[in-house]
Design a protein around this motif. Structure first.
Motif, PDB file in Angstrom:
ATOM      1  N   PHE A 254      40.712  29.115  52.537  1.00 54.94           N
ATOM      2  CA  PHE A 254      39.844  30.223  52.139  1.00 54.94           C
ATOM      3  C   PHE A 254      39.899  30.313  50.617  1.00 54.94           C
ATOM      4  O   PHE A 254      40.942  30.066  50.012  1.00 54.94           O
ATOM      5  N   PHE A 255      38.802  30.696  50.001  1.00 59.27           N
ATOM      6  CA  PHE A 255      38.755  30.631  48.544  1.00 59.27           C
ATOM      7  C   PHE A 255      37.680  31.561  47.989  1.00 59.27           C
ATOM      8  O   PHE A 255      36.912  32.180  48.734  1.00 59.27           O
ATOM      9  N   THR A 256      37.642  31.646  46.666  1.00 60.13           N
ATOM     10  CA  THR A 256      36.590  32.368  45.965  1.00 60.13           C
ATOM     11  C   THR A 256      36.075  31.495  44.830  1.00 60.13           C
ATOM     12  O   THR A 256      36.761  30.562  44.397  1.00 60.13           O
ATOM     13  N   ILE A 257      34.877  31.789  44.373  1.00 59.54           N
ATOM     14  CA  ILE A 257      34.333  31.115  43.196  1.00 59.54           C
ATOM     15  C   ILE A 257      34.695  31.966  41.984  1.00 59.54           C
ATOM     16  O   ILE A 257      34.296  33.131  41.885  1.00 59.54           O
ATOM     17  N   GLY A 258      35.471  31.396  41.081  1.00 60.72           N
ATOM     18  CA  GLY A 258      35.917  32.135  39.907  1.00 60.72           C
ATOM     19  C   GLY A 258      35.053  31.851  38.694  1.00 60.72           C
ATOM     20  O   GLY A 258      34.318  30.862  38.639  1.00 60.72           O
ATOM     21  N   GLY A 259      35.140  32.732  37.734  1.00 61.04           N
ATOM     22  CA  GLY A 259      34.428  32.557  36.470  1.00 61.04           C
ATOM     23  C   GLY A 259      35.209  33.226  35.359  1.00 61.04           C
ATOM     24  O   GLY A 259      35.908  34.217  35.596  1.00 61.04           O
ATOM     25  N   SER A 260      35.101  32.695  34.165  1.00 54.40           N
ATOM     26  CA  SER A 260      35.894  33.223  33.049  1.00 54.40           C
ATOM     27  C   SER A 260      35.369  34.546  32.525  1.00 54.40           C
ATOM     28  O   SER A 260      36.041  35.229  31.755  1.00 54.40           O
TER      29      SER A 260
END
Length: 442
Positions: free
Chosen positions: A315-321
């Motif tokens: 399971f995961f998420t899309i990250g962004g800075s």
């Protein structure tokens, strides 16, 4: 005696004039550090001032000029690039990260921060996943404070009404599709599911539509070892087949998602007003709803979970800075520019700003202050970053994102089969980037 006294007076006057000239010259030579940032809402101003107050105490002889631009990010970027191109850029830049990091670095507009962060004890508070989101070509180029992440949202009231479990945690892609089918069959007046596609989805098509599926199928967009963009792989085919099922086979996602101007505005509202069942969107959406409807009402209406992989193995998420801090390559005083960046990105400012404009914090100790720990949602967002997967920081990303918008649209609208859409996509990407810069994984 009178002549001698007169001579002494003249000498004193001359000396005073020389000293005055020196003072004026020193004042004229006083170091100035300029900070630029866009902020239409004005929410950041007081935090900029707090950091400035500490900076001025530590560096009383430095003139700090902070300029807030009350314009949208796109307009600010235009002004910034014009200033940098003419050599008139600021010392410190506060702006979006992501592909801008690569663009600014390649243009020579920003400096690597490695020597600064390596000597900064607080850098240990930033998780490796966060550090990777601001690292380009092996160098740290930016400091994040509030990050982007995404959730798979579901409307609890709709789920309860159609007999779906609350809380809900799909283990595979099929679980998402099946839940949407139940909503369609038992609540025909509701939109079962929204999956962004096409040009209308803008950046959301890549980050909130395509990538959560593509990464979940084991896909990679860019191979850092070969330095090539991957333009075909099994993950592409699986992702597009999912689009075909959701839009065409089961008709779970309305076609208007690809034609509405700014579809995210409409669909976010529908999620929280009970008109939409399932939506993958940014963490900031829930934070905005808490500000609008209140935390209690928001929590009762909508649930949030990590995205499952295709087979349920992770399971995961899309990250962004998110919005980050840069030190300009045009700064004559980069050490002082860094000192301001450092003071803004302290534990308390990072925590309090992200509470006011809800985002997960970049530094872990900011999540430990009492006010932050009291908000379960903010703690959950920050903890999710352990499972974050970031977009590749490459200047070509915007070109690839546009081609993916077209790719998803061709499949979701029924204009092309998956096979034909992939052939056209590969041809376009090769033309854009050069055949020598792409590769295929069987």
């Amino acid at each position: 005696m009178f002549v001698r006294s007169k001579w002494i007076v003249v000498c004193l006057i001359v000396l005073m004039m020389i000293l005055s000239i020196g003072i004026v010259m020193n004042a004229a030579k006083k170091i100035t550090v300029r900070v630029w940032y866009p902020d239409e809402s004005g929410i950041k101003a007081k935090y900029m001032d707090q950091a400035a107050e500490v900076f001025k105490k530590d560096f009383p002889n430095v003139n700090l000029e902070i300029t807030r631009f009350r314009v949208p990010p796109g307009d600010f970027k235009t002004k910034l690039l014009l200033a940098l191109a003419s050599g008139e850029g600021p010392d410190v830049i506060h702006f979006s990260g992501g592909s801008n990091i690569a663009e600014f670095a390649d243009a020579g507009y920003i400096v690597p921060l490695d020597k600064y962060v390596n000597a900064w004890p607080d850098w240990s508070q930033y998780p490796n996943a966060v550090k990777s989101g601001v690292t380009y070509e092996g160098h740290v180029y930016a400091i994040p404070y509030g990050l982007d992440m995404r959730w798979l949202y579901y409307n609890k009231n709709i789920f309860k009404a159609v007999g779906l479990p609350v809380p809900w945690q799909p283990k595979t892609w099929n679980d998402i599709i099946n839940a949407a089918i139940v909503i369609k069959e038992r609540a025909p007046d509701k939109i079962p599911y929204v999956l962004y596609a096409g040009v209308a989805g803008s950046g959301g098509t890549l980050s909130q539509g395509f990538l959560p599926l593509f990464y979940g199928a084991g896909g990679k967009l860019y191979d850092s070892k070969t330095g090539k963009w991957i333009v075909d792989s099994p993950a592409y085919r699986k992702t597009l087949e999912y689009y075909r099922q959701a839009f065409l086979e089961y008709k779970l996602v309305p076609q208007e998602v690809m034609t509405l101007p700014k579809p995210w505005t409409t669909m976010r509202k529908k999620l929280f007003t009970g008109e939409l069942g399932i939506l993958y969107e940014g963490g900031w959406v829930y934070g905005g709803a808490m500000s609008m409807y209140g935390p209690e009402k928001t929590e009762k209406a909508v649930g949030y979970i990590l995205m499952p992989s295709e087979d349920g193995k992770f399971f995961f998420t899309i990250g962004g800075s998110g919005t980050v801090w840069y030190v300009s390559a045009q700064s004559k005083h980069p050490e002082l520019a860094w000192e301001y960046v450092k003071r803004f990105n302290c534990k308390d400012i990072v925590a309090k700003l992200n509470l006011e404009a809800p985002h997960p914090v970049a530094r872990m100790d900011s999540a430990n202050i009492p006010e932050f720990r009291a908000m379960k949602y903010m703690v959950d967002c920050t903890n999710s970053l352990k499972y974050a997967r970031f977009l590749p920081i490459k200047p070509e990303l915007n070109q690839v994102a546009y081609r993916i918008q077209l790719l998803t649209s061709r499949v979701a609208s029924g204009e092309m089969t998956v096979e034909k859409a992939m052939k056209k996509y590969i041809s376009e990407i090769k033309a854009d980037l050069g055949a020598e810069n792409v590769e295929v994984i069987q």
